[in-house]
Write a protein that holds these residues in place. Sequence first.
Motif, PDB file in Angstrom:
ATOM      1  N   THR A  63       0.830  -1.202   0.000  1.00 14.88           N
ATOM      2  CA  THR A  63       0.000   0.000   0.000  1.00 14.88           C
ATOM      3  C   THR A  63       0.865   1.252   0.000  1.00 14.88           C
ATOM      4  OG1 THR A  63      -1.807  -1.116   1.178  1.00 14.88           O
ATOM      5  CG2 THR A  63      -1.743   1.286   1.300  1.00 14.88           C
ATOM      6  N   TRP A  66       2.882   1.708  -3.228  1.00 15.53           N
ATOM      7  CA  TRP A  66       1.936   2.143  -4.255  1.00 15.53           C
ATOM      8  C   TRP A  66       1.663   3.637  -4.106  1.00 15.53           C
ATOM      9  CZ3 TRP A  66      -2.179  -2.124  -5.234  1.00 15.53           C
ATOM     10  CH2 TRP A  66      -2.822  -1.943  -6.472  1.00 15.53           C
ATOM     11  N   ALA A  67       1.374   4.057  -2.877  1.00 20.34           N
ATOM     12  CA  ALA A  67       1.059   5.462  -2.622  1.00 20.34           C
ATOM     13  C   ALA A  67       2.258   6.355  -2.930  1.00 20.34           C
ATOM     14  CB  ALA A  67       0.627   5.645  -1.172  1.00 20.34           C
ATOM     15  N   LYS A  71       2.209   9.433  -5.631  1.00 17.45           N
ATOM     16  CA  LYS A  71       2.609  10.809  -5.306  1.00 17.45           C
ATOM     17  C   LYS A  71       3.735  11.281  -6.217  1.00 17.45           C
ATOM     18  CE  LYS A  71       1.240  10.675  -0.428  1.00 17.45           C
ATOM     19  NZ  LYS A  71       1.692  10.748   0.987  1.00 17.45           N
ATOM     20  N   SER A 113      -5.911   4.512   2.930  1.00 19.15           N
ATOM     21  CA  SER A 113      -5.172   5.713   2.534  1.00 19.15           C
ATOM     22  C   SER A 113      -4.864   5.728   1.040  1.00 19.15           C
ATOM     23  CB  SER A 113      -3.870   5.811   3.334  1.00 19.15           C
ATOM     24  OG  SER A 113      -3.030   4.687   3.104  1.00 19.15           O
ATOM     25  N   LEU A 114      -4.736   4.555   0.424  1.00 19.14           N
ATOM     26  CA  LEU A 114      -4.405   4.484  -0.996  1.00 19.14           C
ATOM     27  C   LEU A 114      -5.571   4.910  -1.887  1.00 19.14           C
ATOM     28  CD1 LEU A 114      -2.535   3.815  -3.344  1.00 19.14           C
ATOM     29  CD2 LEU A 114      -3.139   1.390  -3.046  1.00 19.14           C
ATOM     30  N   LEU A 117      -6.062   8.584  -1.612  1.00 17.00           N
ATOM     31  CA  LEU A 117      -5.071   9.330  -2.382  1.00 17.00           C
ATOM     32  C   LEU A 117      -5.423   9.321  -3.862  1.00 17.00           C
ATOM     33  CD1 LEU A 117      -2.315  10.766  -2.641  1.00 17.00           C
ATOM     34  CD2 LEU A 117      -1.263   8.493  -2.782  1.00 17.00           C
ATOM     35  N   GLN A 177      -5.423  11.253   5.371  1.00 19.94           N
ATOM     36  CA  GLN A 177      -5.960  11.196   4.020  1.00 19.94           C
ATOM     37  C   GLN A 177      -7.479  11.395   4.023  1.00 19.94           C
ATOM     38  OE1 GLN A 177      -4.310  11.133   1.008  1.00 19.94           O
ATOM     39  NE2 GLN A 177      -2.578  11.512   2.369  1.00 19.94           N
ATOM     40  N   TRP A 360       8.942   8.036  -0.750  1.00 25.92           N
ATOM     41  CA  TRP A 360       8.527   9.197   0.050  1.00 25.92           C
ATOM     42  C   TRP A 360       9.614  10.257   0.027  1.00 25.92           C
ATOM     43  CZ3 TRP A 360       7.308   6.083   5.140  1.00 25.92           C
ATOM     44  CH2 TRP A 360       6.282   5.155   4.893  1.00 25.92           C
TER      45      TRP A 360
END
Length: 370
Positions: A63, A66-67, A71, A113-114, A117, A177, A360
Amino acid sequence: MMYKFLLILLAGLFSTGLLGQKKLLTNFPDGYTPEQVGKRLGYRFVEGKHMLHAGKWISYPETFNWAGAVKFATLTKDDKLAKLLQDRFEPLFTTEKHLLPPMNHVDLNMFGSLPLLLFQTTKEQRYYQLGLPYADTQWMVPENAKTQEKEWALKGYSWQTRLWIDDMYMITIVQTQAYQVTKDQKYLDRAAAEMVLYLDELQRPNGLFYHAPDVPFYWGRGNGWMAAGVTELLRYLPKDHKHRPRILEGYQLMMSSLKQYQTADGMWNQLIDEKDSWAETSGSAMFTYAFITGVKHGWLDAREYGPAARKAWLALVSYINENGDVREVCVGTNKKNDKQYYYDRPRHVGDYHGQAPYLWCTVALLENVK
């Protein structure tokens, strides 16, 4: 390799004249730029297989990887990567729906959260409808909840509270999120109150955190989850929020301690305070993310932390192999009151626990903070 690394580091320092420390986070040599690294890791994720929790559901490392890729694609306007990432998600609405995590554990609810987003990047309501219940159910006590879980809920906390430092990213990320897509203050209030609880219960006088109250060791990635979680929360928490001073205090105390424990190579060890422990990449990347973000937002002194953030980033990139896989990643780790257990954890290559925080960092380096 070390000689080359030192030359690159020194070149960056002298090119800024040590006057504009924030520039240390923009002036990188070829192969070390966040654009190059983010592209390598983002497309690498698209090629990879699912990393499942208990062999059944999309896991939190996947997850977050992926996020991070989403981003990065959004920030760099890489429409091709963005489309590939959405295409990877599409089966979760149909043929892979069975891989959606249930909403019954802190390590599973964070999945929300994914899609939240993806809603922000696509404006497609189906992502919103899928994601928001994962945030809401963290505060909806199930009928079969244990006594301790009910007690946490009665005090206003998530019933999924367990006082493991890992939780402070898992809870924070889905609640922030949810706030982003709804602008409902309750989500920030939840995350902030939870963060204060964990700071009060787990942070030690030296600024670091035990893995849990009954596991008195400063595990790298566990502290990394806390560092990244508090950083994520501070990004959204209003300056006049009642809990912000306490949370900022805890963050700054932790960052000060981490700076002291950064190794000469720019990394942090699997057990942060043990010099004979091995350099571990996932926790180091999370700390680097916290440093970069703190410098760019002004929570940390740029003159003091800018060089440390740069040194860490340059060190981290050297751990990416020719396939775009991060080396020296501690495997998924349960808590155990045994120091040797942490020394002996296996090390993986390409594990999503490590790939995610690298992404990140690329986003944090590229963001234009006003």
